[in-house]
Design a protein around this motif. Structure first.
Motif, PDB file in Angstrom:
ATOM      1  N   ALA B 543       0.841  -1.195   0.000  1.00  0.00           N
ATOM      2  CA  ALA B 543       0.000   0.000   0.000  1.00  0.00           C
ATOM      3  C   ALA B 543       0.871   1.237   0.000  1.00  0.00           C
ATOM      4  N   HIS B 544       0.278   2.333  -0.392  1.00  0.00           N
ATOM      5  CA  HIS B 544       1.006   3.588  -0.340  1.00  0.00           C
ATOM      6  C   HIS B 544       0.566   4.457   0.821  1.00  0.00           C
ATOM      7  N   ARG B 545      -0.641   4.217   1.285  1.00  0.00           N
ATOM      8  CA  ARG B 545      -1.116   5.019   2.401  1.00  0.00           C
ATOM      9  C   ARG B 545      -0.465   4.459   3.652  1.00  0.00           C
ATOM     10  N   LEU B 546       0.337   5.264   4.315  1.00  0.00           N
ATOM     11  CA  LEU B 546       1.112   4.711   5.413  1.00  0.00           C
ATOM     12  C   LEU B 546       0.237   4.307   6.589  1.00  0.00           C
ATOM     13  N   SER B 547      -0.929   4.948   6.703  1.00  0.00           N
ATOM     14  CA  SER B 547      -1.810   4.553   7.795  1.00  0.00           C
ATOM     15  C   SER B 547      -2.233   3.102   7.627  1.00  0.00           C
ATOM     16  N   THR B 548      -2.220   2.621   6.383  1.00  0.00           N
ATOM     17  CA  THR B 548      -2.620   1.247   6.113  1.00  0.00           C
ATOM     18  C   THR B 548      -1.565   0.264   6.610  1.00  0.00           C
ATOM     19  N   ILE B 549      -0.304   0.673   6.579  1.00  0.00           N
ATOM     20  CA  ILE B 549       0.753  -0.308   6.805  1.00  0.00           C
ATOM     21  C   ILE B 549       1.456  -0.169   8.156  1.00  0.00           C
ATOM     22  N   LYS B 550       1.137   0.909   8.833  1.00  0.00           N
ATOM     23  CA  LYS B 550       1.868   1.185  10.062  1.00  0.00           C
ATOM     24  C   LYS B 550       1.746   0.065  11.097  1.00  0.00           C
ATOM     25  N   ASN B 551       0.575  -0.582  11.091  1.00  0.00           N
ATOM     26  CA  ASN B 551       0.341  -1.581  12.130  1.00  0.00           C
ATOM     27  C   ASN B 551       0.886  -2.962  11.796  1.00  0.00           C
ATOM     28  N   HIS B 569       7.383  -0.465  12.426  1.00  0.00           N
ATOM     29  CA  HIS B 569       7.306   0.970  12.186  1.00  0.00           C
ATOM     30  C   HIS B 569       8.249   1.721  13.127  1.00  0.00           C
ATOM     31  N   GLU B 570       8.182   1.366  14.411  1.00  0.00           N
ATOM     32  CA  GLU B 570       8.994   2.074  15.401  1.00  0.00           C
ATOM     33  C   GLU B 570      10.486   1.883  15.127  1.00  0.00           C
ATOM     34  N   GLU B 571      10.828   0.628  14.837  1.00  0.00           N
ATOM     35  CA  GLU B 571      12.244   0.346  14.583  1.00  0.00           C
ATOM     36  C   GLU B 571      12.762   1.156  13.409  1.00  0.00           C
ATOM     37  N   LEU B 572      11.963   1.165  12.349  1.00  0.00           N
ATOM     38  CA  LEU B 572      12.410   1.848  11.139  1.00  0.00           C
ATOM     39  C   LEU B 572      12.465   3.353  11.338  1.00  0.00           C
ATOM     40  N   MET B 573      11.538   3.862  12.158  1.00  0.00           N
ATOM     41  CA  MET B 573      11.552   5.294  12.418  1.00  0.00           C
ATOM     42  C   MET B 573      12.834   5.663  13.151  1.00  0.00           C
ATOM     43  N   LYS B 574      13.210   4.799  14.084  1.00  0.00           N
ATOM     44  CA  LYS B 574      14.425   5.062  14.843  1.00  0.00           C
ATOM     45  C   LYS B 574      15.649   5.030  13.953  1.00  0.00           C
ATOM     46  N   LYS B 575      15.571   4.158  12.992  1.00  0.00           N
ATOM     47  CA  LYS B 575      16.718   3.942  12.117  1.00  0.00           C
ATOM     48  C   LYS B 575      17.004   5.158  11.231  1.00  0.00           C
ATOM     49  N   ARG B 576      15.984   5.971  11.019  1.00  0.00           N
ATOM     50  CA  ARG B 576      16.112   7.190  10.198  1.00  0.00           C
ATOM     51  C   ARG B 576      16.673   6.907   8.813  1.00  0.00           C
ATOM     52  N   GLY B 577      16.171   5.856   8.212  1.00  0.00           N
ATOM     53  CA  GLY B 577      16.627   5.498   6.858  1.00  0.00           C
ATOM     54  C   GLY B 577      15.606   5.895   5.823  1.00  0.00           C
ATOM     55  N   VAL B 578      15.461   5.045   4.789  1.00  0.00           N
ATOM     56  CA  VAL B 578      14.554   5.381   3.695  1.00  0.00           C
ATOM     57  C   VAL B 578      13.103   5.419   4.140  1.00  0.00           C
ATOM     58  N   TYR B 580      11.953   6.115   7.059  1.00  0.00           N
ATOM     59  CA  TYR B 580      11.775   7.334   7.847  1.00  0.00           C
ATOM     60  C   TYR B 580      11.525   8.527   6.925  1.00  0.00           C
ATOM     61  N   ARG B 581      12.336   8.590   5.869  1.00  0.00           N
ATOM     62  CA  ARG B 581      12.157   9.697   4.927  1.00  0.00           C
ATOM     63  C   ARG B 581      10.805   9.616   4.224  1.00  0.00           C
ATOM     64  N   LEU B 582      10.448   8.391   3.863  1.00  0.00           N
ATOM     65  CA  LEU B 582       9.158   8.187   3.209  1.00  0.00           C
ATOM     66  C   LEU B 582       8.033   8.640   4.141  1.00  0.00           C
ATOM     67  N   TYR B 583       8.167   8.232   5.396  1.00  0.00           N
ATOM     68  CA  TYR B 583       7.126   8.555   6.359  1.00  0.00           C
ATOM     69  C   TYR B 583       7.003  10.063   6.537  1.00  0.00           C
ATOM     70  N   LEU B 584       8.142  10.702   6.630  1.00  0.00           N
ATOM     71  CA  LEU B 584       8.095  12.148   6.826  1.00  0.00           C
ATOM     72  C   LEU B 584       7.572  12.882   5.601  1.00  0.00           C
ATOM     73  N   SER B 585       7.834  12.277   4.434  1.00  0.00           N
ATOM     74  CA  SER B 585       7.455  12.988   3.208  1.00  0.00           C
ATOM     75  C   SER B 585       5.964  13.273   3.194  1.00  0.00           C
ATOM     76  N   GLN B 586       5.200  12.419   3.854  1.00  0.00           N
ATOM     77  CA  GLN B 586       3.761  12.686   3.823  1.00  0.00           C
ATOM     78  C   GLN B 586       3.379  13.873   4.692  1.00  0.00           C
ATOM     79  N   TYR B 587       4.301  14.295   5.503  1.00  0.00           N
ATOM     80  CA  TYR B 587       3.983  15.464   6.328  1.00  0.00           C
ATOM     81  C   TYR B 587       4.543  16.744   5.763  1.00  0.00           C
ATOM     82  N   GLN B 588       5.337  16.575   4.716  1.00  0.00           N
ATOM     83  CA  GLN B 588       5.994  17.760   4.195  1.00  0.00           C
ATOM     84  C   GLN B 588       5.006  18.831   3.765  1.00  0.00           C
ATOM     85  N   PHE B 589       3.861  18.368   3.285  1.00  0.00           N
ATOM     86  CA  PHE B 589       2.895  19.365   2.815  1.00  0.00           C
ATOM     87  C   PHE B 589       2.486  20.298   3.928  1.00  0.00           C
ATOM     88  N   LEU B 590       2.589  19.803   5.146  1.00  0.00           N
ATOM     89  CA  LEU B 590       2.178  20.641   6.259  1.00  0.00           C
ATOM     90  C   LEU B 590       3.066  21.872   6.375  1.00  0.00           C
TER      91      LEU B 590
END
Lengths: 557, 593
Positions: B543-551, B569-578, B580-590
């Motif tokens: 999926a592309h919608r991260l809310s779908t895959i977070k769990n 999700h938590e592990e990857l967020m901590k890792k600050r890798g790809v 993490y960047r993908l996850y943040l990209s959805q907030y960039q519009f903010l």
């Protein structure tokens, strides 16, 4: 018709050879007669050849025209029609039915003319020889015609049955081919084979039903035609015995009898083919007579270029299943982006379909540049709107061809530009054949996101006044989506853009966001306004970004 | 990618040859008895029809001139009897040939269709669907007459021909030899025409196929066409295809209908030769009576030849279709049950990739030495840029393709060791492309499990929140939908195919962008329903919608043909890798706001 008479010359000349050359020994005639026979045959076969060729040409021209008309009709019919029609059925009309018409003209009409010619010849000669005997024989023909008529009546439903079954067969195979991925995914091959077998067996059965009628009537017709000889022998014989007819005349009568019975014998087959034709023609006509509900007004308004101001005034629309849209009103000005969100089935796509006038508004009106869309010429209206549909359909053509679908004359430069804007250029150039890559029907072979971007490029290339993106980026990854949005923003400043989406990221920058629920607009405003309002939009926002503050805000900043 | 499109003529891989004739005869063979029977009937029929003229002759020569009314009546009665026998024979013939012809094409079509079920996605992806459709339906229909009446006539005509030649020899061998000179002449002429005829018919069939493909596509893509106001352009393309077909047909027919006049003229030349020779030889023993009798034979001699030439003609015509049909049947399925494949035992859900590499086309690797293990009951989310190979991974789990190198194991069993059916029937796959069959919604959902009761269907629909919108349709679950799924929005279609996947009660569930067009709220409800249902199932979600895959239990980031990152999700967020960047990209519009 004249050449049918040529048919009679070689047998006549054969008779001459036997009578005069062989029996009376007039050998000097032989060469002349033999050359005459050869000449007559050559002439006759040449005449028949060209005659058949003419019929082939006529039949091809007629069917060509029928196909053109059918195709044109298919292009004109509206969505309501296609919502109900099965592809396999439409295919049957364009292929099987059209071919039945061709066969009818090239062969049946051809034979009909030939048989009528022979029959008329029979009438003239037989009456000339002895009108009384001819009358007696003629008296028998209504009986034969009656049989033929019965056959015709009985066989008609059988042909309609075959025709319908063919359409079912076509449909089941067509769906199997189109749905092959689903079939494999569920390992339902055996079920498909059994579904197919039902129709395949049914097709055989329907054909055999027609056979059961033929096997009753055709032999009867044949025997009835043979019966003419019986009548001739009996009645003619008695007439000779009574002295009303000479034996010589009876012999000649007998030798010409085939000209009467041959066309009658063919009658059964011709009628058979005629009914086949009728069944096919009925289907073709039904399609040709189908009227699209959405048509140009008698005085359509044509404008090269629309400004793009879209106004909905109390628009309502319902389908059999009930109300889809109710009193929807809003205005979108050129340069504005209007986003529509809402649950599945809330009427978002219907709204788009109404703006393009794929369906007719039932109540209220839609105005573009202040004019009701019903006033516009359909082609003019739709050329000014580009839709990237939710349901991406690509054609089995090159990627370039697919993108240039709305603007076939576009150069590669323009196509590439549109693809760049749609964020598709990079992946396209990575494909082995680049823009010349042929994609399968429905674009299979490409990922969902790739297909969506090609569809988007296709819409962008049209350079319309109004751009509608119906869930166009749902399968595109977020980074690409963002790039696309920025491209649109800089390049499409003066256009009216509609965006339908579920992802907040797709809609949050819109000038106006409408929330549609159960066919009504329940919220309208900008992102911040709607978030502040804490309604439906806010809930969706929460679902997608609810933990933003907790999880990512520090990192984000 | 060598794919075919509507206006490209298809190549022909196998030319029509003797092997194909043999193969075709294989379909005729089961009806040997009917053929023999019908031929016998035909012979009886021809004997009785010979009797007819003889009866007339007696009547005209003796009964009528002598005024013998009783004899005349007797003769007519006998004549009526022959008519009845002929009619009965005709009836038998009609029935037998029809049953035969229909059965043969029924079998042929069934075999072709069955074979199509084995062919891989590539086969369907690489040509317009309309081109496959005409082979199964139209092409096979054209064979019915050839394979029934054609064969019966072939046999009876050959038989008649030999009988007549025998009689002709018995009557006068010299004149017979003169008559036979026509045959080589005819054979040479027909052979000269043959190659031309073949080429022309092949052209007709190719053009027909192109036109059908375009019609099919035009119907399926009508909505796009209308929305792009391209009707006129399409009409122009269609006109071109239609015209090509017409031209091809007329070119072919010009040659094809030459055969009849050809036979006719040759026969007349032979007849002339017989006259000349006969009259010439009158002095040398040929009597007038013999000559007259011979001439009447020669007319019946040409009749079967005429028919044979026509048969030959239709065979050449049919060859253009037969070679296409057999070509399809010879198409190799890329994924099949290996010899000795066993049934997949009930799956517990352990999925392993061991050094898996895969390329759709040689040299273009999509996956390179990918290895991972998924424990039973785990939910795995696959993320990454489009075209990175996510769909390929799930396709390999269902064995839609075979790996190029490495192994895919489920419960420790290599997928190539088990039968496809036993494997796939335990998987629920929801693909990117939803496909709706024409029929009721109920039937569409039940597609995955044919014995499911209505209650089970409804329960599954409720679980994925499809129930509400289905209920609202005019006839609820019994609402008819067509195969293009018109009337349903994509989101609704996705809900239906989601229900379909779930109803299968699969051991492994694969959702490939299954929910992209479903609104977030519904999706959330769907997920809640799913959580219960999927508790013990291994599942893969793209999926592309991260809310779908977070769990998901584990998220794998796929790019460049391999797994770049994997973890929760938590592990990857901590890792600050790809990720993490993908996850943040959805907030960039903010930030933009």
């Amino acid at each position: 018709m004249g050449f049918t008479l040529l048919n009679l010359i070689p047998p006549y000349l054969s008779g001459v050879i036997v009578d005069r050359v062989l029996l009376r020994g007039e050998k000097e005639l032989l060469w002349q007669v033999v050359l005459l026979v050869i000449g007559a045959t050559f002439l006759k076969s040449a005449a028949r050849y060209f005659y058949r060729l003419i019929f082939e040409h006529i039949s091809q021209d007629v069917v060509y025209q029928i196909r053109m008309n059918l195709y044109q009709k298919l292009q004109e019919l509206d969505f309501t029609f296609f919502d109900q029609a099965r592809t396999g059925d439409l295919m049957t009309r364009m292929s099987g039915d059209a071919d039945a018409v061709r066969h009818f003209i090239s062969w049946v009409a051809f034979s009909l003319v030939e048989n009528v010619a022979i029959f008329s010849f029979a009438l003239i000669t037989l009456f000339a020889i002895n009108y009384q005997l001819a009358l007696v024989l003629m008296a028998c023909t209504p009986l034969i015609c009656l049989l033929a008529l019965r056959l015709s009546i009985k066989v008609k439903p059988a042909f309609f049955g075959i025709r319908e079954q063919l359409s079912k067969l076509n449909s089941v195979v067509q769906e199997n081919i189109s749905g092959n991925r689903v079939v494999k995914a569920f390992a339902k091959e055996e079920y498909e084979i059994s579904k197919f077998s039902t129709e395949n067996d049914g097709f055989k059965e329907k054909n055999l039903q027609a056979i059961r009628i033929w096997e009753r009537y055709l032999p009867a017709l044949d025997a009835a035609c043979g019966g003419l000889t019986v009548v001739l022998l009996l009645v003619g014989g008695l007439m000779v015995i009574k002295g009303a007819l000479t034996i010589g005349r009876l012999v000649i009568f007998n030798s010409f009898l085939w000209t009467l019975s041959y066309p009658l014998r063919n009658l059964g087959w011709l009628i058979n083919d005629l009914q086949r034709f009728v069944a096919a023609a009925a289907q073709i006509l039904a399609l040709l007579e189908a009227e699209p509900k959405i048509k140009n007004s008698p005085t359509p308004l044509r404008k090269e270029r629309l400004e793009g101001q879209v106004e909905l005034v109390n628009v309502s629309f319902s389908q059999e299943s009930g109300e889809v849209l109710r009193e929807v009103s809003f205005t979108a000005r050129p340069g504005e982006t209007v986003a529509i969100v809402g649950p599945t089935g809330s009427g978002k796509s219907t709204l788009v379909n109404l703006i393009c006038r794929f369906y007719e508004v039932m109540d209220g009106e839609i105005l573009i540049d202040g004019v009701n869309i019903k006033e516009y010429d359909l082609t003019c209206l739709r050329s000014n709107i580009a839709v990237a549909m939710q349901d991406v359909f690509l054609f089995s053509d090159t990627i370039e061809g697919n993108i240039a679908y709305g603007l076939p004359d576009a150069g590669l430069e323009e196509v590439q530009q549109a693809a760049r804007t749609a964020g598709a250029h990079d992946f396209i150039t990575k494909l082995p054949a680049g823009y010349d890559t042929i994609v399968g029907e429905r674009g299979v072979g490409l990922s969902g996101g790739q297909k969506q971007r090609i569809a988007l490029a296709r819409a962008l290339l049209k350079d319309p006044a109004i751009l509608i993106l119906d869930d166009t980026t749902s399968s595109v990854d977020l980074e690409t989506e963002r790039a696309i949005q920025q491209n649109l923003k800089s390049l499409y400043k003066k256009k009216t853009i509609f965006v339908i989406a579920h992802r907040i990221s797709s809609v949050c920058n819109a000038d106006l966001i409408l929330t549609l629920k159960n066919g009504r607009i329940i919220e309208a405003g900008k992102h911040e306004e709607l978030v502040a309002r804490k309604g439906y939009y806010y809930t969706v926002f929460q679902h997608q970004y609810g933990d933003f503050d907790l999880a990512g805000s520090e990192e984000a900043k | 990618m060598s794919r075919n499109k509507f206006d490209v003529d298809e190549d022909l891989n196998v030319e029509f040859n003797l092997d194909q004739v043999k193969r075709l005869l294989g379909y005729v063979k089961p009806y040997k008895r009917q053929i023999i029977f019908t031929v016998l009937v035909m012979l009886i029929c021809s004997v009785t029809s010979f009797a007819g003229p003889y009866l007339i002759k007696i009547a005209l020569d003796t009964a009528i001139p002598n005024g013998q009314i009783p004899q005349l009546i007797l003769l007519t009665l006998v004549y009526i009897a022959t008519l009845l026998i002929s009619a009965y024979c005709l009836k038998l013939r009609i029935r037998n040939t029809a049953v035969m012809g229909q059965s043969i094409i029924q079998n042929l079509r069934r075999d072709l269709f069955t074979h199509l079920q084995l062919l891989p996605f590539d086969y369907y992806d690489s040509r317009p669907h309309g081109k496959i459709l005409v082979r199964v339906v139209n092409y096979i229909n054209t064979l019915s007459d050839l394979l029934s009446n054609g064969i019966i006539n072939l046999i009876t005509d050959l038989f008649t021909l030999f009988v007549i030649i025998f009689f002709m020899f018995a009557l006068d061998y010299r004149l017979t030899l003169v008559s036979l000179t026509g045959l080589p002449l005819l054979a040479v002429a027909l052979l000269l025409l043959k190659n031309l005829q073949r080429k022309l018919w092949q052209r007709v069939s190719r053009k027909q196929s192109n036109m059908n493909a375009y019609i099919h596509e035009s119907i399926c893509g009508i909505k796009v066409t209308q929305s792009f106001a391209r009707e006129r352009v399409n009409l122009g393309i269609f006109q071109e295809l239609n015209d090509q077909y017409r031209t091809a047909w007329l070119k072919a027919i010009k040659i094809i209908i030459l055969v009849n006049p050809l036979v006719e003229n040759v026969s007349t030349l032979v007849l002339a030769a017989v006259y000349l020779a006969g009259v010439l030889w009158l002095v040398r023993g040929t009597t007038v009576g013999v000559l007259i009798a011979f001439i009447s034979y020669i007319n019946s001699f040409w009749f079967p030849i005429f028919n044979l030439a026509n048969f030959y003609n239709s065979l050449l015509n049919a060859a253009a279709y037969i070679e296409r049909i057999f070509e399809t049947m010879d198409e190799k399925p890329s994924v099949t049950d290996n010899p000795g494949a066993r049934l997949m035992p009930p799956i517990t859900g352990l999925v392993e990739f061991v050094n898996v590499s895969f390329a759709y086309e040689e040299g273009e690797e999509i996956l390179h030495e990918v290895s991972f293990t998924v424990q039973p009951g785990e939910t795995i989310a696959l993320v990454g840029p489009t075209g990175a190979g996510k769909t390929t991974i799930v396709n390999l789990i269902s064995r839609f393709y075979d790996v190029t190198a490495g192994r895919v194991l489920i419960d420790g069993i290599d997928l190539r060791e088990v039968t496809l059916k036993s494997l796939r029937s335990q998987m629920g796959v929801m693909l990117q492309d939803t496909f709706i069959f024409s029929g009721t919604i109920m039937d569409n959902i039940r597609y995955s499990r044919l014995d499911a009761t209505d209650e089970q269907v409804i329960a599954a629909a409720k679980a994925v929140k499809a129930h509400d919108f289905i209920e609202k349709m005019e006839e609820g679950y019994y609402t008819q939908v067509n195969e293009r799924g018109a009337r349903l929005s994509v989101g609704e279609r996705q809900l239906i195919s989601f229900t379909r996947a779930l109803l299968a009660d699969p051991r492994i569930l694969i959702l490939d962008e299954a929910t992209s067009s479903i609104d977030t709220e519904t999706e959330l409800l769907v997920q809640q329903g799913l959580e219960r249902l999927l508790a013990n199932r291994t599942s893969f979600i793209i999926a592309h919608r991260l809310s779908t895959i977070k769990n998901a239990d584990r998220i794998m980031y796929i790019d460049q043909g391999g797994i770049v990152e994997a973890g929760t999700h938590e592990e990857l967020m901590k890792k600050r890798g790809v990720y993490y960047r993908l996850y943040l990209s959805q907030y960039q519009f903010l930030e933009v706001i």
